[in-house]
Write an enzyme that holds these catalytic residues in place. Structure first.
Site, PDB file in Angstrom:
ATOM      1  N   GLY A   1      47.701  41.441  43.594  1.00  0.00           N
ATOM      2  CA  GLY A   1      47.381  42.200  42.387  1.00  0.00           C
ATOM      3  C   GLY A   1      47.238  43.687  42.657  1.00  0.00           C
ATOM      4  N   SER A   2      46.581  44.037  43.750  1.00  0.00           N
ATOM      5  CA  SER A   2      46.346  45.455  44.037  1.00  0.00           C
ATOM      6  C   SER A   2      47.661  46.200  44.254  1.00  0.00           C
ATOM      7  CB  SER A   2      45.456  45.616  45.273  1.00  0.00           C
ATOM      8  OG  SER A   2      44.219  44.988  45.070  1.00  0.00           O
TER       9      SER A   2
ATOM     10  N   CYS B   1      34.205  42.931  44.885  1.00  0.00           N
ATOM     11  CA  CYS B   1      34.549  44.215  45.486  1.00  0.00           C
ATOM     12  C   CYS B   1      33.385  45.190  45.385  1.00  0.00           C
ATOM     13  CB  CYS B   1      35.768  44.827  44.810  1.00  0.00           C
ATOM     14  SG  CYS B   1      36.976  43.626  44.293  1.00  0.00           S
TER      15      CYS B   1
ATOM     16  N   THR C   1      59.809  41.541  55.080  1.00  0.00           N
ATOM     17  CA  THR C   1      60.235  40.136  55.081  1.00  0.00           C
ATOM     18  C   THR C   1      59.329  39.336  54.152  1.00  0.00           C
ATOM     19  OG1 THR C   1      61.029  40.401  57.317  1.00  0.00           O
ATOM     20  CG2 THR C   1      60.666  38.139  56.563  1.00  0.00           C
TER      21      THR C   1
ATOM     22  N   SER D   1      48.392  37.918  40.509  1.00  0.00           N
ATOM     23  CA  SER D   1      48.018  37.652  41.896  1.00  0.00           C
ATOM     24  C   SER D   1      47.976  36.152  42.140  1.00  0.00           C
ATOM     25  CB  SER D   1      46.647  38.265  42.168  1.00  0.00           C
ATOM     26  OG  SER D   1      46.185  37.873  43.439  1.00  0.00           O
ATOM     27  N   GLY D   2      48.394  35.725  43.336  1.00  0.00           N
ATOM     28  CA  GLY D   2      48.413  34.303  43.649  1.00  0.00           C
ATOM     29  C   GLY D   2      47.041  33.673  43.804  1.00  0.00           C
ATOM     30  N   HIS D   3      46.138  34.383  44.503  1.00  0.00           N
ATOM     31  CA  HIS D   3      44.903  33.694  44.910  1.00  0.00           C
ATOM     32  C   HIS D   3      43.901  33.485  43.784  1.00  0.00           C
ATOM     33  CE1 HIS D   3      41.858  37.037  45.521  1.00  0.00           C
ATOM     34  NE2 HIS D   3      42.949  37.754  45.468  1.00  0.00           N
TER      35      HIS D   3
ATOM     36  N   ASN E   1      37.773  41.135  34.728  1.00  0.00           N
ATOM     37  CA  ASN E   1      37.376  40.218  35.807  1.00  0.00           C
ATOM     38  C   ASN E   1      35.872  39.998  35.886  1.00  0.00           C
ATOM     39  OD1 ASN E   1      38.087  43.036  36.582  1.00  0.00           O
ATOM     40  ND2 ASN E   1      36.951  42.511  38.435  1.00  0.00           N
TER      41      ASN E   1
ATOM     42  N   GLN F   1      43.589  38.138  35.872  1.00  0.00           N
ATOM     43  CA  GLN F   1      42.630  37.132  35.413  1.00  0.00           C
ATOM     44  C   GLN F   1      43.146  36.344  34.209  1.00  0.00           C
ATOM     45  OE1 GLN F   1      39.679  36.305  36.802  1.00  0.00           O
ATOM     46  NE2 GLN F   1      39.647  37.903  38.343  1.00  0.00           N
TER      47      GLN F   1
END
Ligand SMILES: *Cc1c(COP(=O)(O)O)cnc(C)c1O
Length: 399
Positions: free
Chosen positions: A73-74, A327, A240, A202-204, A154, A182
């Site tokens: 995301g960042s 954060c 990669t 974002s994946g996580h 968030n 989110q």
């Protein structure tokens, strides 16, 4: 009640799902080829990437060639904002519109650009944590190169009127980016209907691994690279590819978006019970709008307790939660999000965010509702602040 382990910090990160993990595993071991290689092993990886790209695109109503994989995301936020700024600068457009309560990935990027000669308008939010689209409309100028507004906050979970803001931006011919980290999997998203030009995910946050995400860039928009190097991602993002994580992201986003209404119904029922139960603690308030809210987000401020002590005591009881955003923890300043909705410092400090999801059970909710009041009682008994509040305001000390 017996001690349990309850993970209620899904806005900070989520568990990788079994489905996503199993899909990813062969790309660590058997299909470990580099997706840029021409032999079969490499082509297998390249095919897996394209499959995942299609899955991410489908979840957003986008085309596969509009999806670019990133490290999360960042990075997506940085790329979208810095890229649009650089393009804007070439046309003499050096004004950006955002909100006061963005994620730091957006806020700090905007602050960085301010140091480089850009002007940024920070749209305020009301006391419920909602943006008025009219404010965005009125802030747009001839030299505005980008509007960037978070889809769902968030910390307090408020869901913004993204389609309305999108329509305004399209009419005014200004690019519109949204940080939807989110929102993905919790709110139905259609980038064309909502007139979104760029979208970060974002994946996580949706049961895929950390360190992978994507940026949707509407076709017709060309952003300068953020990461320079090889020709990966159609030359637009070097490095990669993180094939196993990207494969997991494709599976996870498909699962997350498979039946959003059913998930929302199930999770919001638990959320509402949690909110109602916590509000029974006296001198407690809900932060954020009750209705326009992520189905898994609970954020309350409990007067007379200190957020960090609350978290440590919840941890001793097996409950993972957060105060403000992960954060911001470690800093003594109260969260900018809670200040933006008008909370005084003292109240913002006593805030608790619980973020549940479809893995949460009714028993978990019962357990949280048993533990939190006990912990609050204990902390308030030791708190000179609470004693003073009670005296000054004539509050009967129930809890
Ligand atoms: C978590 C989060 C991010 C950052 O995503 P990473 O993948 O951790 O870099 C950005 N925006 C919002 C709203 C988030 O919740």
């Amino acid at each position: 009640m017996e001690k349990r382990f309850v993970y209620a910090d899904n806005s900070a990160t989520t568990r990788v799902s079994q489905h996503a993990l199993e899909a990813a595993l062969p790309y660590f071991t058997e299909n470990y080829g580099n997706a840029s290689s021409i032999y079969a092993l490499g082509m297998n990886a390249a095919r897996a990437l394209e499959k995942a790209r299609g899955q991410v695109a489908a979840a957003l109503g986008a085309k596969p060639n509009e999806i670019f994989f990133t490290s999360g995301g960042s990075e997506s936020d940085n790329w979208a904002i810095k890229g649009c700024a650089e393009n804007g600068e070439k046309k003499g457009k050096k004004h950006i519109i955002t909100s006061v309560f963005e994620h730091h990935a957006v806020l700090h990027t905007c602050q960085y650009l301010e140091k480089h000669g850009f002007e940024v308008t920070y749209i305020p939010v009301d006391e419920k944590g909602l943006i008025n689209p009219e404010d965005v409309k009125n802030a747009i100028r001839d030299d505005t190169c980008l509007v960037t507004i978070i889809f769902a906050n968030n910390e307090i979970g408020t869901i913004q009127p993204i389609a309305e803001i999108g329509a305004i931006c399209r009419e005014k011919k200004v690019l519109f980016h949204t940080d939807a980290v989110q929102a993905v999997g919790n709110v139905e998203i259609d980038v064309s209907k909502m007139n979104i030009d760029l979208l970060s995910l974002s994946g996580h946050k949706i049961h895929a691994p950390k360190g992978c995400g994507a940026l949707y860039i509407r076709s017709g928009i060309t952003l300068p690279n953020l990461i320079h190097g090889g020709a990966q991602e159609r030359t637009k993002r070097a490095g990669t590819e993180n094939v196993p994580s990207i494969v997991a992201l494709g599976v996870a986003i498909t699962d997350a978006c498979a039946d959003i209404p059913a998930k929302r119904e199930k999770v919001s029922k638990m959320r509402d019970r949690l909110i109602d139960g916590l509000l029974k603690i006296n001198e407690t308030r809900l932060n954020g709008d009750r209705e326009k809210r992520l189905c898994g987000n609970v954020n309350v401020s409990i007067r007379g307790v200190e957020g960090e002590s609350l978290l440590l005591n919840l941890d001793l009881n097996g409950i993972c939660a957060s105060s403000g955003s992960a954060c911001t923890s470690g800093s003594l300043d109260p969260s900018h999000v809670l200040l933006s909705i008008g909370l005084p410092h003292e109240i913002a400090h006593g805030s608790l965010r619980l973020s549940i999801n479809e893995e949460t059970t009714d028993e978990d909710i019962d357990y949280i509702l048993e533990v939190v009041p006990k912990v609050v009682k204990k902390l308030r008994e030791m708190s000179p602040l609470w004693e003073r509040i009670c005296k000054e305001e004539n509050i009967t000390r129930t809890i």
